[in-house]
Write a protein that holds these residues in place. Structure first.
Motif, PDB file in Angstrom:
ATOM      1  N   UNK A  65       0.942  -1.249  -0.096  1.00 32.35           N
ATOM      2  CA  UNK A  65       0.103  -0.052   0.236  1.00 32.35           C
ATOM      3  C   UNK A  65       0.751   1.055  -0.051  1.00 32.35           C
ATOM      4  N   UNK A  66       1.891   1.052   0.871  1.00 38.31           N
ATOM      5  CA  UNK A  66       2.723   2.394   0.877  1.00 38.31           C
ATOM      6  C   UNK A  66       3.471   2.730  -0.568  1.00 38.31           C
ATOM      7  N   UNK A  67       3.907   1.614  -0.949  1.00 37.59           N
ATOM      8  CA  UNK A  67       4.547   1.651  -2.479  1.00 37.59           C
ATOM      9  C   UNK A  67       3.785   2.042  -3.367  1.00 37.59           C
ATOM     10  N   UNK A  68       2.416   1.811  -3.488  1.00 38.27           N
ATOM     11  CA  UNK A  68       1.292   2.105  -4.580  1.00 38.27           C
ATOM     12  C   UNK A  68       1.184   3.571  -4.248  1.00 38.27           C
ATOM     13  N   UNK A  69       0.882   3.923  -2.956  1.00 42.52           N
ATOM     14  CA  UNK A  69       0.750   5.560  -2.816  1.00 42.52           C
ATOM     15  C   UNK A  69       2.074   6.105  -3.051  1.00 42.52           C
ATOM     16  N   UNK A  70       3.150   5.921  -2.958  1.00 43.17           N
ATOM     17  CA  UNK A  70       4.196   6.535  -3.320  1.00 43.17           C
ATOM     18  C   UNK A  70       4.350   6.718  -4.934  1.00 43.17           C
ATOM     19  N   UNK A  71       4.045   5.524  -5.695  1.00 42.48           N
ATOM     20  CA  UNK A  71       3.973   5.801  -7.072  1.00 42.48           C
ATOM     21  C   UNK A  71       3.077   6.888  -7.444  1.00 42.48           C
ATOM     22  N   UNK A  99       2.177  11.957  -9.813  1.00 44.05           N
ATOM     23  CA  UNK A  99       1.373  13.543  -9.851  1.00 44.05           C
ATOM     24  C   UNK A  99       2.672  14.621  -9.653  1.00 44.05           C
ATOM     25  N   UNK A 100       3.742  14.497  -8.705  1.00 42.81           N
ATOM     26  CA  UNK A 100       4.868  15.351  -8.613  1.00 42.81           C
ATOM     27  C   UNK A 100       5.374  15.481 -10.201  1.00 42.81           C
ATOM     28  N   UNK A 101       5.611  14.468 -10.742  1.00 42.76           N
ATOM     29  CA  UNK A 101       6.304  14.520 -12.074  1.00 42.76           C
ATOM     30  C   UNK A 101       5.191  15.365 -13.091  1.00 42.76           C
ATOM     31  N   UNK A 102       3.957  15.126 -12.938  1.00 41.32           N
ATOM     32  CA  UNK A 102       2.957  15.538 -13.803  1.00 41.32           C
ATOM     33  C   UNK A 102       3.153  17.453 -13.536  1.00 41.32           C
ATOM     34  N   UNK A 103       3.042  17.796 -12.276  1.00 45.90           N
ATOM     35  CA  UNK A 103       3.180  19.094 -11.886  1.00 45.90           C
ATOM     36  C   UNK A 103       4.558  19.864 -12.652  1.00 45.90           C
TER      37      UNK A 103
END
Length: 254
Positions: free
Chosen positions: A233-239, A244-248
């Motif tokens: 779950x942590x890994x999926x959330x991090x991805x 999202x950060x890359x998109x911004x």
């Protein structure tokens, strides 16, 4: 995360506190007798007889010392009960079937030996985690204990995806716990401030961690499954956050 948030909700956490308190009292008495001796024994055999074997027995293990495994000698085979120990003895120490009956194996080092530092034994370079991995792979047991008396590690044979070899284990600093307990011996075990840390040690290094029932799997398997789900779950959330950060960043660049 699982230890801090989920373990206190498991039935063993509440049901076994009295038994853990009794074990803590026995270990404290043992430690008061041995704490000024352990670092002076020198070789691991003396340390094992004076301290490590009594710890295992206080935790509730039935044990056979100086075992045999394909030409090598793991220090201990650990059993849940006398019946399984008797079955191993009937099979014979040199018989591969001997290893069908233990629940765990354990290997001990001298007090001064670091568990992650290679040592020279009989003119050979020996790396303790690699040695315990060999024992696990050749005995087909699911877990092993590696200890130098002060640090105790519970090590799995099978690693989940992404878990690093030699760096996946549950470790307890028993020396620190017992020193703290000895300083506050006037307190009842269950109201000593370090009792919950000791309870984790008791629950995962005693036979209770490996007993399964029809209603639920063993505690150690619940811990692994729960930790694995949380890790995924942590890994999926991090991805998701990285994308999202890359998109911004890309939008800002454009």
């Amino acid at each position: 995360h699982w230890l801090k948030n989920r373990l206190p909700l498991e039935p063993e956490w509440h049901d076994l506190q009295e038994r853990a308190g009794d074990a803590l009292n026995a270990l404290t008495e043992l430690w008061n007798e041995q704490k000024n001796r352990v670092e002076h024994y020198g070789n691991e055999q003396s340390l094992e007889q004076a301290f490590i074997q009594p710890v295992l027995q206080i935790l509730g293990w039935k044990l056979i010392y100086q075992t045999h495994l394909r030409g090598r000698r793991p220090d201990y085979a650990l059993f849940l009960d006398d019946a399984s120990l008797e079955s191993s003895l009937q099979a014979g120490r040199l018989n591969p079937d001997f290893w069908k009956y233990p629940t765990l194996l354990a290997d001990a080092k001298a007090w001064h030996i670091a568990l992650d530092r290679p040592t020279i034994t009989a003119q050979q370079r020996e790396y303790p985690p690699e040695q315990i991995e060999w024992y696990l792979n050749n005995s087909y047991l699911d877990y092993a204990i590696l200890t130098n008396g002060k640090r105790w590690r519970l090590i799995p044979r099978v690693l989940d995806p992404g878990q690093p070899r030699f760096d996946t284990y549950f470790e307890c600093d028993l020396e620190t716990l017992l020193n703290e307990r000895a300083e506050q011996a006037n307190r009842l075990p269950t109201i000593w401030h370090g009792f919950h840390d000791f309870l984790q040690f008791f629950l995962f290094f005693s036979p209770t961690a490996f007993i399964s029932t029809v209603e639920r799997p063993s505690l150690v398997e619940r811990a692994r499954t729960g930790s694995g789900h949380y890790r995924v779950g942590v890994g999926d959330g991090l991805k998701e956050r990285v994308f999202e950060a890359l998109r911004l960043c890309v939008e800002g660049f454009l």
